[in-house]
Design a protein around this motif. Structure first.
Motif, PDB file in Angstrom:
ATOM      1  N   LEU A  31       1.185  -1.300  -0.157  1.00 17.47           N
ATOM      2  CA  LEU A  31       0.053   0.166   0.220  1.00 17.47           C
ATOM      3  C   LEU A  31       0.230   1.531   0.477  1.00 17.47           C
ATOM      4  CD1 LEU A  31      -2.345  -0.974   2.154  1.00 17.47           C
ATOM      5  CD2 LEU A  31      -2.753  -0.774  -0.266  1.00 17.47           C
ATOM      6  N   PHE A  32       2.341   1.188   1.072  1.00 11.84           N
ATOM      7  CA  PHE A  32       3.211   2.574   0.618  1.00 11.84           C
ATOM      8  C   PHE A  32       3.440   2.834  -0.514  1.00 11.84           C
ATOM      9  CE2 PHE A  32       6.890   4.139   1.029  1.00 11.84           C
ATOM     10  CZ  PHE A  32       6.621   5.790   1.474  1.00 11.84           C
ATOM     11  N   ARG A  33       3.604   1.849  -1.696  1.00 16.38           N
ATOM     12  CA  ARG A  33       4.383   1.685  -2.932  1.00 16.38           C
ATOM     13  C   ARG A  33       3.114   2.390  -3.958  1.00 16.38           C
ATOM     14  NH1 ARG A  33       6.651  -3.596  -2.384  1.00 16.38           N
ATOM     15  NH2 ARG A  33       5.090  -4.149  -4.251  1.00 16.38           N
ATOM     16  N   GLU A  34       2.022   2.026  -3.342  1.00 10.72           N
ATOM     17  CA  GLU A  34       0.503   2.691  -3.728  1.00 10.72           C
ATOM     18  C   GLU A  34       0.473   3.815  -3.746  1.00 10.72           C
ATOM     19  OE1 GLU A  34      -1.040   0.796  -6.839  1.00 10.72           O
ATOM     20  OE2 GLU A  34       0.417  -0.248  -6.758  1.00 10.72           O
ATOM     21  N   ARG A  35       0.479   4.316  -3.023  1.00 13.03           N
ATOM     22  CA  ARG A  35       0.376   6.251  -1.972  1.00 13.03           C
ATOM     23  C   ARG A  35       1.113   6.515  -2.680  1.00 13.03           C
ATOM     24  NH1 ARG A  35      -1.854   7.163   2.962  1.00 13.03           N
ATOM     25  NH2 ARG A  35      -2.207   5.643   3.764  1.00 13.03           N
ATOM     26  N   LEU A  36       2.961   6.015  -2.844  1.00 11.39           N
ATOM     27  CA  LEU A  36       3.626   6.997  -3.043  1.00 11.39           C
ATOM     28  C   LEU A  36       2.906   7.411  -4.966  1.00 11.39           C
ATOM     29  CD1 LEU A  36       6.962   5.292  -2.172  1.00 11.39           C
ATOM     30  CD2 LEU A  36       5.685   7.412  -1.900  1.00 11.39           C
ATOM     31  N   ILE A  37       2.956   5.839  -5.879  1.00 10.30           N
ATOM     32  CA  ILE A  37       2.414   6.214  -7.100  1.00 10.30           C
ATOM     33  C   ILE A  37       0.897   7.086  -7.321  1.00 10.30           C
ATOM     34  CG2 ILE A  37       1.139   4.238  -9.091  1.00 10.30           C
ATOM     35  CD1 ILE A  37       3.100   2.740  -8.227  1.00 10.30           C
ATOM     36  N   GLU A  38      -0.222   6.855  -6.596  1.00  8.53           N
ATOM     37  CA  GLU A  38      -1.192   7.728  -6.975  1.00  8.53           C
ATOM     38  C   GLU A  38      -0.715   9.618  -6.646  1.00  8.53           C
ATOM     39  OE1 GLU A  38      -3.530   5.931  -3.977  1.00  8.53           O
ATOM     40  OE2 GLU A  38      -4.088   4.054  -5.597  1.00  8.53           O
ATOM     41  N   CYS A  39      -0.013   9.574  -5.337  1.00  4.63           N
ATOM     42  CA  CYS A  39       0.708  11.271  -5.327  1.00  4.63           C
ATOM     43  C   CYS A  39       1.546  11.763  -6.084  1.00  4.63           C
ATOM     44  CB  CYS A  39       0.736  10.900  -3.560  1.00  4.63           C
ATOM     45  SG  CYS A  39       1.793  10.582  -3.107  1.00  4.63           S
ATOM     46  N   GLY A  40       1.906  10.766  -6.571  1.00  8.05           N
ATOM     47  CA  GLY A  40       2.764  10.895  -7.393  1.00  8.05           C
ATOM     48  C   GLY A  40       3.957  12.362  -6.719  1.00  8.05           C
ATOM     49  N   ARG A  41       4.424  11.346  -6.039  1.00  8.56           N
ATOM     50  CA  ARG A  41       5.816  11.625  -5.383  1.00  8.56           C
ATOM     51  C   ARG A  41       7.487  11.084  -4.787  1.00  8.56           C
ATOM     52  NH1 ARG A  41       5.127  17.390  -4.428  1.00  8.56           N
ATOM     53  NH2 ARG A  41       2.712  17.896  -4.167  1.00  8.56           N
ATOM     54  N   TYR A  42       6.924   9.898  -5.970  1.00 10.34           N
ATOM     55  CA  TYR A  42       7.769   8.918  -5.500  1.00 10.34           C
ATOM     56  C   TYR A  42       9.170   9.729  -6.005  1.00 10.34           C
ATOM     57  CZ  TYR A  42       7.020   7.239  -9.984  1.00 10.34           C
ATOM     58  OH  TYR A  42       6.210   7.210 -12.000  1.00 10.34           O
ATOM     59  N   GLU A  43       8.822  10.658  -6.788  1.00 12.60           N
ATOM     60  CA  GLU A  43      10.164  10.695  -7.650  1.00 12.60           C
ATOM     61  C   GLU A  43      10.795  11.715  -6.626  1.00 12.60           C
ATOM     62  OE1 GLU A  43       9.284  13.198 -11.532  1.00 12.60           O
ATOM     63  OE2 GLU A  43       9.084  10.919 -12.439  1.00 12.60           O
ATOM     64  N   ASP A  44      10.119  12.348  -5.779  1.00 19.19           N
ATOM     65  CA  ASP A  44      10.872  13.237  -4.401  1.00 19.19           C
ATOM     66  C   ASP A  44      11.387  12.635  -3.820  1.00 19.19           C
ATOM     67  OD1 ASP A  44       9.082  15.568  -5.863  1.00 19.19           O
ATOM     68  OD2 ASP A  44       7.409  14.740  -4.403  1.00 19.19           O
ATOM     69  N   LEU A  45      11.369  11.463  -4.111  1.00 17.44           N
ATOM     70  CA  LEU A  45      12.386  10.201  -2.665  1.00 17.44           C
ATOM     71  C   LEU A  45      13.914  10.098  -3.693  1.00 17.44           C
ATOM     72  CD1 LEU A  45      10.437   6.987  -1.938  1.00 17.44           C
ATOM     73  CD2 LEU A  45      10.978   9.313  -0.813  1.00 17.44           C
ATOM     74  N   TRP A  46      14.164  10.789  -5.163  1.00 17.55           N
ATOM     75  CA  TRP A  46      14.897  10.076  -6.137  1.00 17.55           C
ATOM     76  C   TRP A  46      16.071  11.791  -5.735  1.00 17.55           C
ATOM     77  CZ3 TRP A  46      18.328   7.128  -8.261  1.00 17.55           C
ATOM     78  CH2 TRP A  46      18.783   7.367  -9.207  1.00 17.55           C
TER      79      TRP A  46
END
Length: 355
Positions: free
Chosen positions: A105-120
């Protein structure tokens, strides 16, 4: 009691650390607490009603790093964190253990909010602050990320199944009208068996997997393609992008303006934001001259370092295959694999500086 358990776990971990532990080395390479700035952007479920508290975002990010480092599935990650002392110490928690559904669910949440690139982006900021800014040039290349193509039936087969199903139902109606004293309960059972054996309808246009087929030489590959850009000095990954496998390498430009971008012959003639330093490719009506041949050799020596990135990611961390069906999910998997490689490279650079 909790304090006593924490003390016992850390006391036992000191034996593991004395034998050598990669996790203890990479834990101090970057500032993990700086990822907390993403917490209000990712967790938006805090209301006045209260509810179950969210797990610390640093714990979740570290859990994804562990998953990519050791190539673990979500259930296996939960099992290993529960079992291994080094994992608990790396996550800096002895009580909170995210289960496999929480990780998914955490990975899905990162995708849905579009914020996983902010980690990078946060990792890249820390690399620049450490003195690893890109100065001399960059190298770009891509690699296949394999996936399961699944099965997709033709439209004719679906129509044939529908026709056969209609014929079976029509035959049952005829037999029912001919036999008046037939047991109705037995008839209902037979109808249920036929309907349960019938395969569910699926439109021919429905995608099973967003991956696509691509051919390289005589081999065919299905899945996705991971594009990376590394700097020529420190060989750290600075930019990434995930696409479907059928997209040609030259269609993705990760170059940095004002810096040369070294690349193989697949990028010959492709536009880039930086200076074009791709190897020249011969054509049928135009053979390469001696200058272009010597130029290709110089560029080949420069760009060959990027092959080590893919070797580490695929051989050491088994990042060559994913079991997801969308580009976004494959993208976050590739992002975490790239973060793991950068941590591995930072560990190597730190060892060089210490000597």
């Amino acid at each position: 009691m909790r304090t006593l358990i924490d003390f016992a776990i850390r006391e036992e971990y000191s034996r593991v650390k004395a034998l050598g532990d990669d996790l203890s080395e990479i834990e101090s390479l970057i500032n993990w607490d700086r990822f907390r700035i993403l917490e209000p952007l990712i967790y938006k479920n805090r209301t006045s009603r209260g509810g179950r508290p969210n797990i610390d975002i640093v714990i979740m990010v570290k859990a994804l790093v562990l998953q990519s480092w050791f190539s673990l599935s979500d259930p296996e990650l939960q099992r290993q964190v529960t079992d291994r002392i080094s994992f608990r110490v790396f996550l800096d928690t002895t009580e909170v253990i995210p289960d496999f559904s929480t990780v998914w669910l955490f990975r899905e949440r990162l995708i849905e909010c579009g914020r996983y690139e902010d980690l990078w982006k946060e990792l890249q900021r820390q690399l620049d602050e450490m003195g690893f800014a890109v100065e001399k040039g960059t190298i770009q290349d891509a690699t296949f990320i394999l996936s399961d193509p699944g099965q997709k039936r033709n439209k004719k087969d679906l129509q044939g199944d529908d026709k056969k199903k209609d014929q079976d139902s029509e035959a049952i109606k005829i037999k029912t009208s001919q036999i008046q004293d037939f047991d109705k309960d037995l008839l209902n059972i037979s109808n249920n068996i036929i309907s349960s054996n019938a395969k569910p309808k699926r439109l021919d246009d429905d995608p099973i997997n967003e991956g696509s087929w691509a051919k390289k030489g005589s081999k065919s590959f299905f899945g996705y393609k991971g594009h990376i850009l590394i700097d020529t000095k420190h060989h750290l990954i600075r930019k990434i992008e995930t696409t479907t496998a059928s997209l040609h390498d030259s269609q993705v430009d990760l170059g940095i303006e004002g810096l040369p971008r070294y690349a193989d012959k697949g990028y010959s003639g492709a536009k880039t934001r930086g200076y074009d330093a791709a190897m020249k490719k011969a054509a049928r009506s135009h053979k390469l001259g001696i200058k272009d041949i010597l130029r290709n050799k110089r560029i080949s020596r420069k760009r060959s370092h990027i092959e080590r990135c893919f070797a580490v990611m695929k051989r050491a961390h088994n990042a060559g295959r994913v079991y997801v069906t969308t580009i976004a999910r494959a993208g976050i998997k590739f992002l975490m694999n790239s973060i793991v490689y950068n941590l591995e490279q930072l560990k190597y650079l730190a060892s060089i500086q210490s000597t």
